[in-house]
Write a protein that holds these residues in place. Structure first.
Motif, PDB file in Angstrom:
ATOM      1  N   ASP A  11      65.299  80.039   7.165  1.00 22.71           N
ATOM      2  CA  ASP A  11      66.071  81.224   7.522  1.00 22.71           C
ATOM      3  C   ASP A  11      65.850  81.663   8.962  1.00 22.71           C
ATOM      4  OD1 ASP A  11      67.087  81.381   4.949  1.00 22.71           O
ATOM      5  OD2 ASP A  11      65.406  82.593   4.248  1.00 22.71           O
ATOM      6  N   GLY A  12      64.976  80.972   9.674  1.00 22.05           N
ATOM      7  CA  GLY A  12      64.648  81.370  11.030  1.00 22.05           C
ATOM      8  C   GLY A  12      65.688  80.944  12.050  1.00 22.05           C
ATOM      9  N   MET A  13      65.734  81.682  13.147  1.00 22.04           N
ATOM     10  CA  MET A  13      66.672  81.352  14.212  1.00 22.04           C
ATOM     11  C   MET A  13      66.003  80.511  15.300  1.00 22.04           C
ATOM     12  SD  MET A  13      68.885  84.808  14.627  1.00 22.04           S
ATOM     13  CE  MET A  13      70.202  84.061  15.560  1.00 22.04           C
ATOM     14  N   VAL A  14      64.802  80.882  15.697  1.00 22.22           N
ATOM     15  CA  VAL A  14      64.118  80.147  16.762  1.00 22.22           C
ATOM     16  C   VAL A  14      62.937  79.390  16.161  1.00 22.22           C
ATOM     17  CG1 VAL A  14      62.941  80.335  18.985  1.00 22.22           C
ATOM     18  CG2 VAL A  14      64.853  81.840  18.463  1.00 22.22           C
ATOM     19  N   PHE A  15      61.852  80.097  15.852  1.00 18.43           N
ATOM     20  CA  PHE A  15      60.680  79.463  15.267  1.00 18.43           C
ATOM     21  C   PHE A  15      60.446  79.865  13.813  1.00 18.43           C
ATOM     22  CE2 PHE A  15      59.484  79.445  19.812  1.00 18.43           C
ATOM     23  CZ  PHE A  15      59.318  78.084  19.966  1.00 18.43           C
ATOM     24  N   PRO A  47      54.795  92.042  22.680  1.00 17.02           N
ATOM     25  CA  PRO A  47      55.230  91.441  21.411  1.00 17.02           C
ATOM     26  C   PRO A  47      55.751  90.010  21.576  1.00 17.02           C
ATOM     27  CG  PRO A  47      55.984  93.688  21.524  1.00 17.02           C
ATOM     28  CD  PRO A  47      55.424  93.355  22.875  1.00 17.02           C
ATOM     29  N   LEU A  48      56.327  89.700  22.720  1.00 15.83           N
ATOM     30  CA  LEU A  48      56.790  88.336  22.964  1.00 15.83           C
ATOM     31  C   LEU A  48      55.608  87.368  23.040  1.00 15.83           C
ATOM     32  CD1 LEU A  48      59.247  86.566  23.439  1.00 15.83           C
ATOM     33  CD2 LEU A  48      59.026  87.034  25.870  1.00 15.83           C
ATOM     34  N   LEU A  49      54.529  87.797  23.652  1.00 11.00           N
ATOM     35  CA  LEU A  49      53.325  86.974  23.715  1.00 11.00           C
ATOM     36  C   LEU A  49      52.740  86.759  22.318  1.00 11.00           C
ATOM     37  CD1 LEU A  49      51.201  85.532  25.473  1.00 11.00           C
ATOM     38  CD2 LEU A  49      50.019  87.726  25.620  1.00 11.00           C
ATOM     39  N   VAL A  50      52.730  87.811  21.517  1.00 16.78           N
ATOM     40  CA  VAL A  50      52.244  87.699  20.137  1.00 16.78           C
ATOM     41  C   VAL A  50      53.142  86.773  19.332  1.00 16.78           C
ATOM     42  CG1 VAL A  50      51.841  88.996  18.003  1.00 16.78           C
ATOM     43  CG2 VAL A  50      51.116  89.942  20.195  1.00 16.78           C
ATOM     44  N   TYR A  51      54.462  86.895  19.510  1.00 13.39           N
ATOM     45  CA  TYR A  51      55.424  86.043  18.812  1.00 13.39           C
ATOM     46  C   TYR A  51      55.166  84.566  19.132  1.00 13.39           C
ATOM     47  CZ  TYR A  51      59.898  84.153  17.232  1.00 13.39           C
ATOM     48  OH  TYR A  51      60.855  83.432  16.596  1.00 13.39           O
ATOM     49  N   LEU A  52      54.996  84.251  20.403  1.00  8.58           N
ATOM     50  CA  LEU A  52      54.762  82.856  20.797  1.00  8.58           C
ATOM     51  C   LEU A  52      53.433  82.335  20.265  1.00  8.58           C
ATOM     52  CD1 LEU A  52      56.126  82.939  24.440  1.00  8.58           C
ATOM     53  CD2 LEU A  52      57.182  81.899  22.429  1.00  8.58           C
ATOM     54  N   THR A  53      52.426  83.193  20.232  1.00  5.47           N
ATOM     55  CA  THR A  53      51.128  82.793  19.687  1.00  5.47           C
ATOM     56  C   THR A  53      51.244  82.477  18.193  1.00  5.47           C
ATOM     57  OG1 THR A  53      50.016  84.184  21.312  1.00  5.47           O
ATOM     58  CG2 THR A  53      48.723  83.491  19.400  1.00  5.47           C
ATOM     59  N   VAL A  54      51.940  83.331  17.453  1.00  2.00           N
ATOM     60  CA  VAL A  54      52.135  83.083  16.021  1.00  2.00           C
ATOM     61  C   VAL A  54      52.981  81.837  15.806  1.00  2.00           C
ATOM     62  CG1 VAL A  54      53.167  84.019  13.916  1.00  2.00           C
ATOM     63  CG2 VAL A  54      51.807  85.494  15.378  1.00  2.00           C
ATOM     64  N   ALA A  55      53.988  81.637  16.658  1.00  2.00           N
ATOM     65  CA  ALA A  55      54.852  80.447  16.534  1.00  2.00           C
ATOM     66  C   ALA A  55      54.043  79.170  16.695  1.00  2.00           C
ATOM     67  CB  ALA A  55      55.968  80.504  17.556  1.00  2.00           C
ATOM     68  N   ILE A  56      53.028  79.208  17.534  1.00  2.00           N
ATOM     69  CA  ILE A  56      52.204  78.011  17.758  1.00  2.00           C
ATOM     70  C   ILE A  56      51.152  77.841  16.667  1.00  2.00           C
ATOM     71  CG2 ILE A  56      50.479  77.009  19.306  1.00  2.00           C
ATOM     72  CD1 ILE A  56      52.089  78.304  21.627  1.00  2.00           C
ATOM     73  N   LEU A  57      50.539  78.942  16.233  1.00  2.00           N
ATOM     74  CA  LEU A  57      49.388  78.842  15.332  1.00  2.00           C
ATOM     75  C   LEU A  57      49.709  78.875  13.841  1.00  2.00           C
ATOM     76  CD1 LEU A  57      46.864  81.130  17.227  1.00  2.00           C
ATOM     77  CD2 LEU A  57      47.005  78.644  17.246  1.00  2.00           C
ATOM     78  N   ALA A  58      50.792  79.523  13.452  1.00  2.00           N
ATOM     79  CA  ALA A  58      51.103  79.664  12.018  1.00  2.00           C
ATOM     80  C   ALA A  58      51.704  78.364  11.474  1.00  2.00           C
ATOM     81  CB  ALA A  58      52.076  80.812  11.804  1.00  2.00           C
ATOM     82  N   PRO A  59      51.365  78.054  10.238  1.00  2.00           N
ATOM     83  CA  PRO A  59      51.937  76.841   9.627  1.00  2.00           C
ATOM     84  C   PRO A  59      53.395  76.993   9.268  1.00  2.00           C
ATOM     85  CG  PRO A  59      50.520  77.993   8.059  1.00  2.00           C
ATOM     86  CD  PRO A  59      50.447  78.730   9.358  1.00  2.00           C
TER      87      PRO A  59
END
Length: 59
Positions: A11-15, A47-59
Motif C-alpha cells: 500500500d506504500g507510495m515510496v518506501f 521528520p524527513l530524516l526520521v522517515y529515511l532512517t526508518v525506510a532504511i532500517l525497518a524490515p
C-alpha cells in the motif's frame, strides 16, 4: 502476538513507511501521509530524516 513495526510495500507510495504506520495504529494511510507532510513543513525537515532512517532500517 504483534511482531512490531513493518513497512507496507503493498500500500506504500515510496518506501511504505506511512502505510506501515497506518497498519500499526489501525488508521487510514491518508491521515498518516497528511500528518507526515504537516510535520515536515513545521519541523524543518527533521521528520524527513526520521522517515529515511526508518525506510532504511525497518524490515
Amino acid at each position: 502476538m504483534k511482531q512490531g513495526f513493518r513497512k507496507n510495500r503493498r500500500d506504500g507510495m515510496v518506501f511504505g513507511v506511512c502505510a506501515g504506520m497506518a497498519d500499526q495504529f489501525g488508521i487510514d494511510v491518508l491521515w498518516t501521509r497528511i500528518a507526515f507532510v504537516a510535520l515536515t513543513l513545521l519541523g524543518f525537515g527533521l521528520p524527513l530524516l526520521v522517515y529515511l532512517t526508518v525506510a532504511i532500517l525497518a524490515p
